[in-house]
Enzyme design. Structure first.
Site, short mmCIF file in Angstrom:
data_model
loop_
_atom_site.label_atom_id
_atom_site.label_comp_id
_atom_site.label_asym_id
_atom_site.label_seq_id
_atom_site.Cartn_x
_atom_site.Cartn_y
_atom_site.Cartn_z
CB SER A 111 -0.89 -0.03 1.25
OG SER A 111 -1.62 1.17 1.37
CE LYS A 115 -4.95 0.21 0.40
NZ LYS A 115 -5.65 -0.54 1.48
CE LYS A 138 -3.99 4.05 2.31
NZ LYS A 138 -5.26 3.61 2.89
CG ASP A 147 -7.84 2.66 0.81
OD1 ASP A 147 -8.96 3.21 0.92
OD2 ASP A 147 -7.27 2.09 1.77
CD GLU A 167 -9.08 -0.53 0.89
OE1 GLU A 167 -8.26 -1.06 0.09
OE2 GLU A 167 -8.88 -0.48 2.10
CG ASP A 223 -10.61 -0.35 5.35
OD1 ASP A 223 -10.93 -0.75 6.48
OD2 ASP A 223 -9.47 0.10 5.11
CE LYS A 242 -7.29 -1.84 7.06
NZ LYS A 242 -7.53 -0.37 6.99
N GLY A 260 -4.15 -3.93 6.42
CA GLY A 260 -3.17 -3.63 7.45
C GLY A 260 -3.34 -2.22 7.97
O1 OSB Z 1 -7.14 2.20 4.73
O2 OSB Z 1 -6.10 0.38 4.46
C1 OSB Z 1 -6.15 1.51 4.96
C2 OSB Z 1 -2.89 2.27 6.83
C3 OSB Z 1 -3.37 2.99 7.90
C4 OSB Z 1 -4.73 3.26 7.96
C5 OSB Z 1 -5.59 2.79 6.98
C6 OSB Z 1 -5.12 2.04 5.92
C7 OSB Z 1 -3.73 1.81 5.84
C8 OSB Z 1 -3.09 1.10 4.73
C9 OSB Z 1 -1.74 0.48 5.01
O3 OSB Z 1 -3.54 1.05 3.61
C10 OSB Z 1 -1.71 -0.99 4.87
C11 OSB Z 1 -0.45 -1.54 5.47
O4 OSB Z 1 -0.39 -1.75 6.72
O5 OSB Z 1 0.49 -1.78 4.71
MG MG Z 2 -8.42 1.09 3.41
#
Ligand code: OSB
Ligand code: MG
Length: 375
Positions: A137, A163, A165, A190, A216, A241, A265, A293
């Protein structure tokens, strides 16, 4: 049953290897709680809380999780003296909300339970995979060329699913550039709720045009209808999520066809038991589920990897190698990326990794202990 005689609630702060920027903010360091439960016969179990310093991803924070754990969850454990993880889940359900606080304790009880049964956590949960497929991510970057460079490095490391952001103003351009540079990469985005539903058609246009496999949580968590509309007839999946906080919200979302992919999660939904149930419910509806995560250290990562070893979780997880988050990690052995973009599922007892005391002490900021009265 697992006896609980002593509980430790620690607060740590660790610097990330690089800042992680999302639509809701930038994280440079992570402040988090670790729960340790001890059975009094030398065994212990660990759980990492995913609540962050500030309530930006969800309403919970380190402070609210600490309050919930100290005020309700520790007294419950002290009163009962012994609780199997499913019993803890049932008893903790009496209190509304606070899934991240509940999960931290439930994860510790699962680790302790598995250790006392001389099993790996993955085995105790019913997992069968030896390796789990993972992706990476990637946070919002200072520029499009910087993003392309970073993604190129992750692909060179061996990650096969990316992925990124996104948020309004950081979406079409970065996605187009990645697609141009890496025509075949499995690309997810995401938004962490950053788009108003009125942005739906623009979102649908660029996601389709650049072959985004899934989008996402584009819209606010309570707007299931907006997610359902986006997914109707779309050539990409709509993943939820933040919207899914327990089995009831998943059933409601499934009923409305608001999702075609599910991010699970354990830390967000109150623990591994709920996480496992969500995965199974999604599988019954033929919806791919996968493990997300929250920038966990090796402690939380180990729990997540164990859950990802279950058959219900079919899409690559947001669980990257330790060195993508912290160097050194809190645990040994650190998680390393293996063949086919995978992490090895630990086979030792419980979470199967050991905390490195010197690293733990270096980052420890607060420490509290609770004991069960046994008079
Ligand atoms: O939305 O998935 C999420 C990290 C912190 C808060 C929200 C998210 C995330 C990630 C990181 O996308 C995923 C990772 O731990 O590698
Ligand atoms: Mg997410």
């Amino acid at each position: 049953m697992v006896p609980v005689r002593r509980i430790q609630l620690d607060e740590l702060e660790m610097p990330l290897v690089e800042p992680f920027e999302t639509s809701f903010g930038v994280e440079r360091r992570r402040r988090f709680l670790v729960v340790r439960v001890e059975s009094g016969d030398g065994e212990f179990g660990l759980g990492e809380c995913v609540a962050a310093q500030d309530p930006l991803y969800s309403s919970e924070s380190v402070a609210t999780a600490r309050w919930m754990i100290e005020t309700y969850l520790v007294p419950l454990l002290c009163r009962e003296g012994a609780l199997a993880p499913p019993d803890f889940r049932r008893r903790a359900q009496a209190w509304r909300g606070h899934p991240m606080a509940k999960a931290a304790v439930e994860l510790a009880l699962w680790d302790l339970w598995a250790r006392r049964h001389r099993q790996s956590l993955a085995r105790a949960l019913g997992g069968h995979r030896r390796r789990v497929e993972v992706g990476v991510s990637v946070g919002i970057q200072p520029s499009v060329p910087a993003l392309v460079r970073r993604v190129g490095e992750y692909l060179a490391d061996g990650y096969r699913r990316i992925k990124i952001k996104v948020r309004p103003g950081w979406d079409e351009r970065p996605v187009a550039a990645l697609r141009r540079e890496f025509p075949d990469v499995r690309l997810w985005v995401d938004a962490n709720q950053a788009y108003p539903p009125s942005e739906s058609s623009a979102l649908r246009r660029w996601a389709t045009r650049y072959g985004v496999e899934q989008v996402e949580q584009p819209f606010p968590e309570h707007d299931l209808a907006a997610h359902a509309r986006l997914g109707r007839g779309a050539g990409f999946r709509v993943c939820l999520d933040e919207s899914i906080t327990d089995l009831a919200t998943l059933e409601a979302a499934l009923g409305m066809r608001a999702l075609t992919s599910l991010n699970v999660k354990a830390g967000r939904v109150g623990g591994l038991g709920v996480g496992r149930d969500l995965g199974r419910a999604a599988a019954r509806h033929r919806i791919p589920a996968w493990i997300g995560g929250m920038l966990e250290t090796g402690i939380g990562r180990a729990h997540n990897v164990a859950l990802a070893s279950l058959a219900a979780f079919t899409f690559p997880a947001d669980l990257s190698a330790s060195d993508r988050y912290y160097t050194p990690d809190l645990v040994e052995p650190a998680f390393e990326l293996g063949p086919g973009s995978t992490l090895l599922v630990p086979t030792g007892r419980g979470i199967g990794v050991e905390v490195v005391d010197s690293v733990y002490r270096k980052h420890l900021r607060r420490h509290r202990e609770f004991r069960r009265e046994t008079a």
